[in-house]
Design a protein around this motif. Structure first.
Motif, short mmCIF file in Angstrom:
data_model
loop_
_atom_site.label_atom_id
_atom_site.label_comp_id
_atom_site.label_asym_id
_atom_site.label_seq_id
_atom_site.Cartn_x
_atom_site.Cartn_y
_atom_site.Cartn_z
N UNK A 181 0.82 -1.21 0.00
CA UNK A 181 0.00 0.00 0.00
C UNK A 181 0.85 1.27 0.00
N UNK A 182 0.21 2.36 -0.37
CA UNK A 182 0.92 3.64 -0.39
C UNK A 182 1.27 4.06 1.02
N UNK A 183 2.47 4.60 1.19
CA UNK A 183 2.92 5.05 2.50
C UNK A 183 3.21 6.53 2.52
N UNK A 184 3.54 7.06 3.70
CA UNK A 184 3.70 8.49 3.86
C UNK A 184 5.05 9.04 3.40
N UNK A 185 6.00 8.14 3.13
CA UNK A 185 7.35 8.61 2.80
C UNK A 185 8.12 8.95 4.05
N UNK A 186 9.28 9.57 3.86
CA UNK A 186 10.12 9.90 5.00
C UNK A 186 11.32 10.71 4.56
N UNK A 187 12.42 10.53 5.26
CA UNK A 187 13.62 11.33 4.97
C UNK A 187 14.73 10.51 4.33
N UNK A 244 17.61 -9.34 6.06
CA UNK A 244 16.68 -10.00 5.16
C UNK A 244 15.30 -9.97 5.80
N UNK A 245 14.39 -9.17 5.25
CA UNK A 245 13.11 -8.89 5.88
C UNK A 245 11.96 -9.67 5.26
N UNK A 246 10.98 -10.02 6.09
CA UNK A 246 9.69 -10.50 5.61
C UNK A 246 9.06 -9.39 4.78
N UNK A 247 8.25 -9.76 3.78
CA UNK A 247 7.72 -8.74 2.87
C UNK A 247 6.87 -7.70 3.59
N UNK A 248 6.19 -8.08 4.68
CA UNK A 248 5.41 -7.09 5.43
C UNK A 248 6.32 -6.07 6.09
N UNK A 249 7.46 -6.52 6.62
CA UNK A 249 8.43 -5.59 7.21
C UNK A 249 9.08 -4.73 6.13
N UNK A 250 9.40 -5.36 5.00
CA UNK A 250 10.03 -4.63 3.91
C UNK A 250 9.07 -3.57 3.37
N UNK A 251 7.80 -3.93 3.24
CA UNK A 251 6.81 -2.97 2.76
C UNK A 251 6.76 -1.75 3.66
N UNK A 252 6.83 -1.97 4.97
CA UNK A 252 6.81 -0.85 5.92
C UNK A 252 8.01 0.06 5.71
N UNK A 253 9.18 -0.53 5.50
CA UNK A 253 10.40 0.25 5.28
C UNK A 253 10.29 1.08 3.99
N UNK A 254 9.81 0.43 2.92
CA UNK A 254 9.73 1.11 1.63
C UNK A 254 8.68 2.22 1.65
N UNK A 255 7.55 1.97 2.32
CA UNK A 255 6.50 2.99 2.41
C UNK A 255 6.99 4.25 3.13
N UNK A 256 7.95 4.08 4.05
CA UNK A 256 8.44 5.21 4.83
C UNK A 256 9.76 5.75 4.29
N UNK A 257 10.09 5.35 3.07
CA UNK A 257 11.31 5.86 2.43
C UNK A 257 10.97 7.06 1.55
#
Length: 358
Positions: A181-187, A244-257
């Motif tokens: 899903x779409x995330x807020x982004x980050x720094x 090496x992250x589970x896809x749910x964890x990776x998704x969280x990282x990418x959404x906040x990038x």
């Protein structure tokens, strides 16, 4: 669309399970789940240890212990090569004997030559997806493929690479937009994938530092020497290794990038991580290599010239300013799992209908 019995052949090298070893394993998992959700009966032939939530039939990758006499042969292939060969040989013999009783169509996603070379022994049709550039073994196997075999390629670029030996319809890999899903982004920037020389994450680190942005790395280390030489000395000072992250964890990282940086030093057949990033609303800054030029396209990010380490930092800054909603919309338009699965359903149905008529 009538209910089909689909045999999916995966790679024997890595299990189809979380955390995924690479894009091919993620692709098989998503395809199998989606086909099943659409009412089809799906059997996945994959490496031992794959996700039991799928209908898994472990490939028979038995331990092979060559005799001392066999090992003395200067032309002897590695034992791992023999195990993989025997696994696919066993599968194809089994499908030749009784596959018609169990399946309507075979979808080969392996990188091995035997499923293609032995397709003519089956009384059910096979479609093979070309996930890589041509390799000698697979290219040579094509001359044994029956005329009713079908081929798909994951990008226009990959289809063109194979054009000298086979015409393949383009079916771009799709991603489950609900899982990205779409995330807020980050720094911070992010780089994710297999940590190997051909993916060159060390160049992403250097480019991010020159762009004045911190970067996180996520993915499995497949080359320890490369990691020790190029990655480990660069860690710290705004560079973090997340593992090496589970896809749910990776998704969280990418959404906040803020931006995803990709630095392939080979011609990417597709670039699944770019599609996953854009689905998250995170724009992509990458080298213009292979299928990435199609995946990122106009609206998903910006591309620097291949290996252009001087242009890439400027590309990162430009990509980071793109509106996230527009980046997400680009992924929804061109990279949805539903679109990909519908295309494969059409191929399956056509092949199965022709087979019944014959």
């Amino acid at each position: 669309m009538r209910r089909l019995r689909v045999c999916l052949i995966a790679s024997s090298r890595f299990p189809v399970r979380e955390p995924f070893a690479g894009g091919l394993e993620a692709h098989i998992h998503a395809l199998a789940r989606s086909l099943r959700d659409r009412g089809h009966e799906v059997s996945v032939f994959a490496a031992p240890g794959s996700d039991p939530a799928l209908e898994i039939h472990p490939l028979d990758v038995e331990e092979f212990d060559a005799s001392s006499a066999a090992r003395a042969d200067v032309s002897a292939p590695p034992d791992a090569w023999m195990r993989e060969h025997h696994a696919y040989l066993s599968l194809m013999i089994s499908l030749a004997r009784s596959g018609h009783e169990r399946f309507d169509v075979v979808h080969n996603n392996s990188l091995h030559h035997l499923p293609v070379a032995m397709a003519s022994t089956l009384s059910i049709p096979m479609v093979t997806t070309l996930h890589t550039p041509p390799t000698p073994w697979l290219e040579s196997a094509l001359k044994f493929a029956p005329t009713h075999s079908a081929f798909a390629a994951v990008s226009e670029f990959t289809a063109e690479q194979w054009r000298h030996v086979v015409d393949a319809v383009v079916v771009r890999n799709g991603i489950d937009l609900t899982r990205w899903p779409e995330g807020p982004g980050g720094t911070d920037a992010v780089w994710f994938g297999r940590i190997v020389p051909e993916k060159a994450p060390h160049l992403a680190i250097d480019a991010a530092r020159r762009a004045g942005i911190a970067i996180n790395l996520a993915g499995p280390v497949f080359d320890n020497d490369y990691f020790a030489r190029e990655i480990e000395p660069r860690l710290g000072s705004g560079v973090r290794l997340l593992g090496h992250l589970h896809s749910s964890q990776l998704s969280e990282v990418v959404r906040r990038a803020r931006v995803t940086v990709l630095t392939p030093r080979w011609e990417e057949p597709y670039g699944l991580v770019a599609a996953e990033s854009m689905a998250s609303g995170t724009p992509v800054a990458a080298f213009a290599r292979g299928g990435l030029t199609e995946v990122v396209g106009d609206g998903g990010g910006f591309l620097a010239g291949p290996d252009d380490v001087d242009e890439l930092p400027r590309t990162i800054v430009r990509a980071a300013e793109l509106p996230r909603a527009a980046v997400r919309a680009h992924a929804m338009r061109y990279h949805s799992l539903d679109t990909m699965v519908a295309q494969y359903e059409s191929i399956y149905t056509h092949l199965a209908s022709d087979s019944r008529a014959a």
